[in-house]
Enzyme design. Structure first.
Site, PDB file in Angstrom:
ATOM      1  N   ASP A   1     -28.965 -27.554  24.512  1.00 55.61           N
ATOM      2  CA  ASP A   1     -29.139 -28.949  24.904  1.00 55.61           C
ATOM      3  C   ASP A   1     -28.217 -29.267  26.070  1.00 55.61           C
ATOM      4  O   ASP A   1     -27.128 -28.696  26.173  1.00 55.61           O
ATOM      5  CB  ASP A   1     -28.824 -29.857  23.690  1.00 55.61           C
ATOM      6  CG  ASP A   1     -29.380 -31.254  23.865  1.00 55.61           C
ATOM      7  OD1 ASP A   1     -30.104 -31.502  24.849  1.00 55.61           O
ATOM      8  OD2 ASP A   1     -29.085 -32.110  23.018  1.00 55.61           O
TER       9      ASP A   1
ATOM     10  N   LEU B   1     -29.053  -6.163  20.272  1.00 54.42           N
ATOM     11  CA  LEU B   1     -29.199  -7.568  19.837  1.00 54.42           C
ATOM     12  C   LEU B   1     -30.647  -7.893  19.468  1.00 54.42           C
ATOM     13  O   LEU B   1     -31.570  -7.567  20.205  1.00 54.42           O
ATOM     14  CB  LEU B   1     -28.751  -8.483  20.986  1.00 54.42           C
ATOM     15  CG  LEU B   1     -28.767  -9.983  20.663  1.00 54.42           C
ATOM     16  CD1 LEU B   1     -27.601 -10.341  19.749  1.00 54.42           C
ATOM     17  CD2 LEU B   1     -28.712 -10.817  21.942  1.00 54.42           C
TER      18      LEU B   1
ATOM     19  N   HIS C   1     -32.860 -26.734  33.886  1.00 56.34           N
ATOM     20  CA  HIS C   1     -33.506 -25.747  33.011  1.00 56.34           C
ATOM     21  C   HIS C   1     -33.356 -24.333  33.580  1.00 56.34           C
ATOM     22  O   HIS C   1     -33.183 -23.364  32.851  1.00 56.34           O
ATOM     23  CB  HIS C   1     -34.984 -26.091  32.820  1.00 56.34           C
ATOM     24  CG  HIS C   1     -35.178 -27.383  32.091  1.00 56.34           C
ATOM     25  ND1 HIS C   1     -34.402 -27.733  31.014  1.00 56.34           N
ATOM     26  CD2 HIS C   1     -36.033 -28.428  32.281  1.00 56.34           C
ATOM     27  CE1 HIS C   1     -34.771 -28.933  30.576  1.00 56.34           C
ATOM     28  NE2 HIS C   1     -35.749 -29.372  31.334  1.00 56.34           N
TER      29      HIS C   1
HETATM   30  C1  FPP Z   1     -32.518 -28.805  26.572  1.00 59.65           C
HETATM   31  O1  FPP Z   1     -31.920 -29.645  27.503  1.00 59.65           O
HETATM   32  C2  FPP Z   1     -33.507 -28.003  27.218  1.00 59.65           C
HETATM   33  C3  FPP Z   1     -34.793 -27.838  26.824  1.00 59.65           C
HETATM   34  C4  FPP Z   1     -35.351 -28.403  25.588  1.00 59.65           C
HETATM   35  C5  FPP Z   1     -35.702 -27.112  27.723  1.00 59.65           C
HETATM   36  C6  FPP Z   1     -35.933 -25.670  27.630  1.00 59.65           C
HETATM   37  C7  FPP Z   1     -34.825 -24.715  27.712  1.00 59.65           C
HETATM   38  C8  FPP Z   1     -34.701 -23.847  28.700  1.00 59.65           C
HETATM   39  C9  FPP Z   1     -35.592 -23.858  29.863  1.00 59.65           C
HETATM   40  C10 FPP Z   1     -33.678 -22.820  28.616  1.00 59.65           C
HETATM   41  C11 FPP Z   1     -34.307 -21.511  28.839  1.00 59.65           C
HETATM   42  C12 FPP Z   1     -34.587 -20.719  27.658  1.00 59.65           C
HETATM   43  C13 FPP Z   1     -35.094 -19.492  27.741  1.00 59.65           C
HETATM   44  C14 FPP Z   1     -35.254 -18.652  26.547  1.00 59.65           C
HETATM   45  C15 FPP Z   1     -35.518 -18.940  29.020  1.00 59.65           C
HETATM   46  P1  FPP Z   1     -32.433 -31.145  27.715  1.00 59.65           P
HETATM   47  O2  FPP Z   1     -33.500 -31.158  28.764  1.00 59.65           O
HETATM   48  O3  FPP Z   1     -32.836 -31.718  26.404  1.00 59.65           O
HETATM   49  O4  FPP Z   1     -31.130 -31.797  28.270  1.00 59.65           O
HETATM   50  P2  FPP Z   1     -30.699 -33.335  28.229  1.00 59.65           P
HETATM   51  O5  FPP Z   1     -30.552 -33.694  26.775  1.00 59.65           O
HETATM   52  O6  FPP Z   1     -29.384 -33.325  28.972  1.00 59.65           O
HETATM   53  O7  FPP Z   1     -31.760 -34.125  28.930  1.00 59.65           O
END
Ligand code: FPP
Length: 242
Positions: free
Chosen positions: A21, A132, A38
């Site tokens: 997050d 892993l 992201h």
């Molecule tokens: C959380 O931050 C992020 C997500 C729910 C988006 C997806 C995650 C990624 C793209 C990381 C990559 C993972 C892999 C396995 C490649 P948020 O957008 O909720 O952040 P905020 O709360 O600050 O808005």
């Protein structure tokens, strides 16, 4: 497993699950679009896989995209899907180099066909790796996972292959997406939110929870050591008395 890290001995959790997050806030702090965060988040996942393995963690599971994340703007969802697409393809070479076994959990039916192909290829290419065990939750929701398990079990009861008395906790676990994983010992959530957001509700029943203000793209080896140190301060009783 006991392990010496930077001169101190720790009991290292076998399975660590993380709610990634704070990508959006990380980008906002830099006056950049959310997808920039992201992208940095995906880079941080790559580094984290190496760090946690070197710290002695055997299973690492991350919440990359939830069943609720489709509600975000089309631009953001498209950006995340493109990132995941690239990530899955690039992962084959890197995972094999690092001896990582990669597995995807979640409802794959809503993912694009080419993403499903990339998942099949990645899982197949890494299935014999012994390092892993890295699990990515993609279009994952804990309640949805339990619903799918209940549907499967109900089908078995209906067809007569299973009696109602055969339904045990272990049997339910064996119908979840995580059937090949031990339950997480430690859950980490970054960026200061104190909730579990439908992530592994069945599996986290006895896990320790560690919440940190660090935004996911900033999460480093030292922050994982802080989480392990916290874990070592907890006494796990699994409902009993010690
Ligand atoms: C959380 O931050 C992020 C997500 C729910 C988006 C997806 C995650 C990624 C793209 C990381 C990559 C993972 C892999 C396995 C490649 P948020 O957008 O909720 O952040 P905020 O709360 O600050 O808005």
């Amino acid at each position: 497993m006991k392990k010496e890290i930077d001169g101190e001995t720790y009991e290292v959790p076998r399975h660590v699950a993380v709610i990634l997050d704070g990508n959006g806030r990380w980008a906002k702090k830099r006056l950049m679009p959310r997808n920039f965060g992201h992208k940095a988040g995906a880079k941080a996942v790559e580094q984290a896989c190496e760090d946690v393995w070197n710290l002695g963690i055997e299973y690492f599971t991350v919440y990359a995209f939830s069943t609720e994340n489709w509600k975000r703007s089309v631009e953001e969802v498209t950006g995340i899907m493109n990132l995941l697409r690239d990530y899955l393809v690039d992962s084959i070479e890197r995972s094999c180099r690092n001896n990582m076994k990669v597995h995807i959990i979640g409802d794959r039916t809503r993912l694009a066909p080419d993403i499903n192909d990339a998942i099949d290829k990645l899982e197949d290419a890494t299935k014999d790796n012994t390092g892993l065990k890295f699990t990515i939750a993609l279009n994952y929701g804990g309640r949805d996972e339990i619903k799918r398990a209940v549907q499967a079990i109900a089908g078995e009861v209906k067809s007569g292959t299973v009696d109602i008395e055969d339904i045990t906790e272990d049997m339910i676990s064996s119908h979840l997406d995580t059937r090949d994983l031990p339950d997480p010992d430690l859950l980490i959530r970054t960026s200061g939110e104190i909730r579990t957001s439908n992530f592994l509700p069945w599996q986290l029943a006895y896990s320790e929870f560690y919440f940190t203000d660090v935004l996911w793209p900033d999460m480093k080896r030292e922050d994982f050591i802080d989480a392990i140190r916290y874990y070592n301060g907890r006494e796990r009783r699994f409902g009993g008395v010690k």
